[in-house]
Design a protein around this motif. Structure first.
Motif, PDB file in Angstrom:
ATOM      1  N   LYS A 142       0.760  -1.174  -0.062  1.00 49.45           N
ATOM      2  CA  LYS A 142       0.065  -0.001  -0.058  1.00 49.45           C
ATOM      3  C   LYS A 142       0.872   1.440   0.038  1.00 49.45           C
ATOM      4  CE  LYS A 142      -3.996  -2.416   2.513  1.00 49.45           C
ATOM      5  NZ  LYS A 142      -4.529  -2.493   3.452  1.00 49.45           N
ATOM      6  N   GLU A 143       1.954   1.320   0.856  1.00 45.79           N
ATOM      7  CA  GLU A 143       2.660   2.483   0.982  1.00 45.79           C
ATOM      8  C   GLU A 143       3.609   2.389  -0.521  1.00 45.79           C
ATOM      9  OE1 GLU A 143       2.637   0.312   3.163  1.00 45.79           O
ATOM     10  OE2 GLU A 143       2.196   1.120   5.204  1.00 45.79           O
ATOM     11  N   LEU A 144       3.968   1.441  -1.160  1.00 45.31           N
ATOM     12  CA  LEU A 144       4.566   1.682  -2.324  1.00 45.31           C
ATOM     13  C   LEU A 144       3.665   2.180  -3.363  1.00 45.31           C
ATOM     14  CD1 LEU A 144       6.461  -1.738  -2.719  1.00 45.31           C
ATOM     15  CD2 LEU A 144       7.719   0.454  -2.190  1.00 45.31           C
ATOM     16  N   ARG A 145       2.373   2.016  -3.149  1.00 46.49           N
ATOM     17  CA  ARG A 145       1.424   2.335  -4.292  1.00 46.49           C
ATOM     18  C   ARG A 145       1.372   3.771  -4.095  1.00 46.49           C
ATOM     19  NH1 ARG A 145      -1.770  -1.997  -6.639  1.00 46.49           N
ATOM     20  NH2 ARG A 145       0.202  -3.375  -7.333  1.00 46.49           N
ATOM     21  N   ILE A 146       1.124   4.408  -2.952  1.00 47.05           N
ATOM     22  CA  ILE A 146       0.914   5.749  -2.415  1.00 47.05           C
ATOM     23  C   ILE A 146       1.871   6.446  -3.083  1.00 47.05           C
ATOM     24  CG2 ILE A 146       0.656   7.300  -0.533  1.00 47.05           C
ATOM     25  CD1 ILE A 146      -0.990   5.044   0.938  1.00 47.05           C
ATOM     26  N   MET A 147       3.111   6.337  -2.752  1.00 44.19           N
ATOM     27  CA  MET A 147       4.379   6.901  -3.143  1.00 44.19           C
ATOM     28  C   MET A 147       4.929   6.477  -4.246  1.00 44.19           C
ATOM     29  SD  MET A 147       6.591   6.720   0.333  1.00 44.19           S
ATOM     30  CE  MET A 147       5.825   5.496   1.669  1.00 44.19           C
ATOM     31  N   ALA A 148       4.116   5.807  -5.107  1.00 46.46           N
ATOM     32  CA  ALA A 148       4.767   5.577  -6.582  1.00 46.46           C
ATOM     33  C   ALA A 148       6.030   4.731  -6.700  1.00 46.46           C
ATOM     34  CB  ALA A 148       4.496   6.628  -7.487  1.00 46.46           C
ATOM     35  N   LEU A 149       6.528   3.965  -5.768  1.00 46.59           N
ATOM     36  CA  LEU A 149       7.847   3.675  -5.654  1.00 46.59           C
ATOM     37  C   LEU A 149       8.096   2.153  -6.430  1.00 46.59           C
ATOM     38  CD1 LEU A 149       8.818   4.320  -2.141  1.00 46.59           C
ATOM     39  CD2 LEU A 149       9.740   5.528  -4.261  1.00 46.59           C
ATOM     40  N   SER A 150       6.967   1.442  -6.908  1.00 43.10           N
ATOM     41  CA  SER A 150       7.175   0.187  -7.664  1.00 43.10           C
ATOM     42  C   SER A 150       8.119   0.169  -8.848  1.00 43.10           C
ATOM     43  CB  SER A 150       5.745  -0.355  -7.856  1.00 43.10           C
ATOM     44  OG  SER A 150       4.673  -0.326  -6.871  1.00 43.10           O
ATOM     45  N   ASP A 151       7.865   1.177  -9.537  1.00 41.37           N
ATOM     46  CA  ASP A 151       8.966   1.338 -10.693  1.00 41.37           C
ATOM     47  C   ASP A 151      10.327   1.408 -10.369  1.00 41.37           C
ATOM     48  OD1 ASP A 151       6.812   0.753 -12.750  1.00 41.37           O
ATOM     49  OD2 ASP A 151       6.551   2.758 -12.863  1.00 41.37           O
ATOM     50  N   THR A 152      10.687   2.104  -8.924  1.00 43.23           N
ATOM     51  CA  THR A 152      11.963   2.425  -8.709  1.00 43.23           C
ATOM     52  C   THR A 152      12.658   1.099  -8.249  1.00 43.23           C
ATOM     53  OG1 THR A 152      11.080   4.693  -7.969  1.00 43.23           O
ATOM     54  CG2 THR A 152      13.379   3.694  -7.110  1.00 43.23           C
ATOM     55  N   PHE A 153      11.751   0.359  -7.405  1.00 39.65           N
ATOM     56  CA  PHE A 153      12.154  -1.018  -6.848  1.00 39.65           C
ATOM     57  C   PHE A 153      12.416  -2.088  -8.062  1.00 39.65           C
ATOM     58  CE2 PHE A 153      10.621   0.556  -2.595  1.00 39.65           C
ATOM     59  CZ  PHE A 153      11.870   0.820  -2.089  1.00 39.65           C
ATOM     60  N   ILE A 154      11.276  -1.839  -8.967  1.00 42.97           N
ATOM     61  CA  ILE A 154      11.795  -2.938 -10.164  1.00 42.97           C
ATOM     62  C   ILE A 154      13.124  -2.339 -10.955  1.00 42.97           C
ATOM     63  CG2 ILE A 154      10.807  -3.583 -12.466  1.00 42.97           C
ATOM     64  CD1 ILE A 154       8.043  -3.423 -11.262  1.00 42.97           C
ATOM     65  N   THR A 155      13.255  -1.430 -11.279  1.00 36.91           N
ATOM     66  CA  THR A 155      14.501  -0.824 -11.748  1.00 36.91           C
ATOM     67  C   THR A 155      15.678  -1.347 -10.997  1.00 36.91           C
ATOM     68  OG1 THR A 155      13.348   1.117 -12.888  1.00 36.91           O
ATOM     69  CG2 THR A 155      15.666   0.999 -12.818  1.00 36.91           C
ATOM     70  N   ASN A 156      15.878  -1.181  -9.518  1.00 39.39           N
ATOM     71  CA  ASN A 156      16.829  -1.301  -8.784  1.00 39.39           C
ATOM     72  C   ASN A 156      16.894  -2.846  -8.856  1.00 39.39           C
ATOM     73  OD1 ASN A 156      16.939   1.052  -8.072  1.00 39.39           O
ATOM     74  ND2 ASN A 156      15.980   0.784  -5.964  1.00 39.39           N
ATOM     75  N   TYR A 157      15.930  -3.670  -8.868  1.00 36.04           N
ATOM     76  CA  TYR A 157      16.270  -5.100  -8.899  1.00 36.04           C
ATOM     77  C   TYR A 157      16.872  -5.606 -10.151  1.00 36.04           C
ATOM     78  CZ  TYR A 157      15.138 -10.005  -9.439  1.00 36.04           C
ATOM     79  OH  TYR A 157      14.886 -11.353  -9.341  1.00 36.04           O
ATOM     80  N   LYS A 158      16.332  -5.126 -11.326  1.00 36.27           N
ATOM     81  CA  LYS A 158      17.091  -5.443 -12.737  1.00 36.27           C
ATOM     82  C   LYS A 158      18.460  -5.027 -12.699  1.00 36.27           C
ATOM     83  CE  LYS A 158      12.918  -4.774 -15.446  1.00 36.27           C
ATOM     84  NZ  LYS A 158      12.417  -3.670 -16.547  1.00 36.27           N
ATOM     85  N   SER A 159      18.769  -4.002 -12.246  1.00 39.46           N
ATOM     86  CA  SER A 159      20.187  -3.158 -12.049  1.00 39.46           C
ATOM     87  C   SER A 159      21.074  -4.271 -11.207  1.00 39.46           C
ATOM     88  CB  SER A 159      20.199  -1.991 -11.339  1.00 39.46           C
ATOM     89  OG  SER A 159      21.680  -1.695 -11.103  1.00 39.46           O
ATOM     90  N   VAL A 160      20.662  -4.670  -9.979  1.00 39.70           N
ATOM     91  CA  VAL A 160      21.354  -5.404  -9.147  1.00 39.70           C
ATOM     92  C   VAL A 160      21.590  -6.943  -9.889  1.00 39.70           C
ATOM     93  CG1 VAL A 160      21.365  -6.717  -6.851  1.00 39.70           C
ATOM     94  CG2 VAL A 160      20.781  -4.461  -6.951  1.00 39.70           C
ATOM     95  N   PHE A 161      20.347  -7.361 -10.349  1.00 40.15           N
ATOM     96  CA  PHE A 161      20.278  -8.694 -11.170  1.00 40.15           C
ATOM     97  C   PHE A 161      21.393  -8.721 -12.280  1.00 40.15           C
ATOM     98  CE2 PHE A 161      19.048 -11.580 -14.252  1.00 40.15           C
ATOM     99  CZ  PHE A 161      18.853 -12.937 -13.747  1.00 40.15           C
ATOM    100  N   GLY A 162      21.306  -7.608 -13.079  1.00 37.90           N
ATOM    101  CA  GLY A 162      22.500  -7.620 -14.151  1.00 37.90           C
ATOM    102  C   GLY A 162      23.812  -7.867 -13.592  1.00 37.90           C
ATOM    103  N   LYS A 163      24.304  -7.084 -12.570  1.00 37.02           N
ATOM    104  CA  LYS A 163      25.651  -7.354 -12.095  1.00 37.02           C
ATOM    105  C   LYS A 163      25.628  -8.787 -11.598  1.00 37.02           C
ATOM    106  CE  LYS A 163      25.525  -2.525 -10.596  1.00 37.02           C
ATOM    107  NZ  LYS A 163      25.652  -1.877  -9.359  1.00 37.02           N
TER     108      LYS A 163
END
Length: 201
Positions: A142-163
């Motif tokens: 709920k907090e993630l949706r309110i603050m619109a942080l889902s895309d940020t964490f998905i991008t961070n996940y992709k970045s860490v996974f790439g390394k």
């Protein structure tokens, strides 16, 4: 028929014993965690070890047990095969042993490298688990949706996974290439030995 029945029974026994081994390992980890003071959980080195043990308790001990019994079974087969070959030609067993050693050494070396890589990159694996759990678990969604942080964490996940993935992929490809070359050489030598045995027969 007997082989099929034994194989099915072996599978059932392995699964049952696997569950018991997992239970024992988890209980041991829980008992250890109960005895520790709270400051230990703030130490990154300790927490990394605890996380690795907890995560791998479900499959690592079973893999070790299965591999051990497979090695014993293979050893019995190899000894029998070598005894039969020795009666036909004394050089044949030496060839088989020489062909088996490089594969075993390569397998050990790359398993060790993979283990060290995963251990050194526990931080990245924790980060990926954290980003994934934030988005998928109900506690913080709920907090993630309110603050619109889902895309940020998905991008961070992709970045860490790439390394993380770049290194593990390189190890897997190197091991695959070396094992393929060794397997082809081994198949050729075995083919020659079987042809020789057939000729002698």
């Amino acid at each position: 028929i007997l082989s099929t029945v034994i194989s099915l029974l072996s599978g059932a026994v392995s699964r049952i014993s696997g569950e018991l081994v997992i239970r024992q390992v988890k209980l041991t980890i829980m008992e250890k965690a109960k005895e520790l003071d709270l400051s230990s959980f703030d130490l990154p080195e300790f927490y990394e070890k605890l996380e690795n043990a907890n995560r791998e308790a479900g499959f690592r001990p079973i893999n070790i047990l299965t591999s051990t019994f497979t090695i014993i079974s293979s050893f019995i087969s190899v000894v029998s095969f070598i005894i039969i070959l020795a009666t036909l030609h004394p050089v044949a067993p030496v060839l088989i042993i020489l062909m088996a050693l490089p594969a075993a050494v390569i397998n050990y070396v790359y398993r060790h490298k993979t283990f060290l890589y995963m251990r050194r990159h526990s931080k990245e694996r924790r980060q990926m688990e954290y980003y994934s759990s934030l988005i998928t678990k109900k506690d913080g969604v709920k907090e993630l949706r309110i603050m619109a942080l889902s895309d940020t964490f998905i991008t961070n996940y992709k970045s860490v996974f790439g390394k993380y993935f770049a290194g593990i992929r390189r190890l897997i490809l190197q091991e695959g290439i070396v094992q393929t070359i060794l397997a082809l050489v081994s198949v050729f030598v075995n083919c020659c030995l079987f042809t020789y045995i057939a000729y002698r027969v």
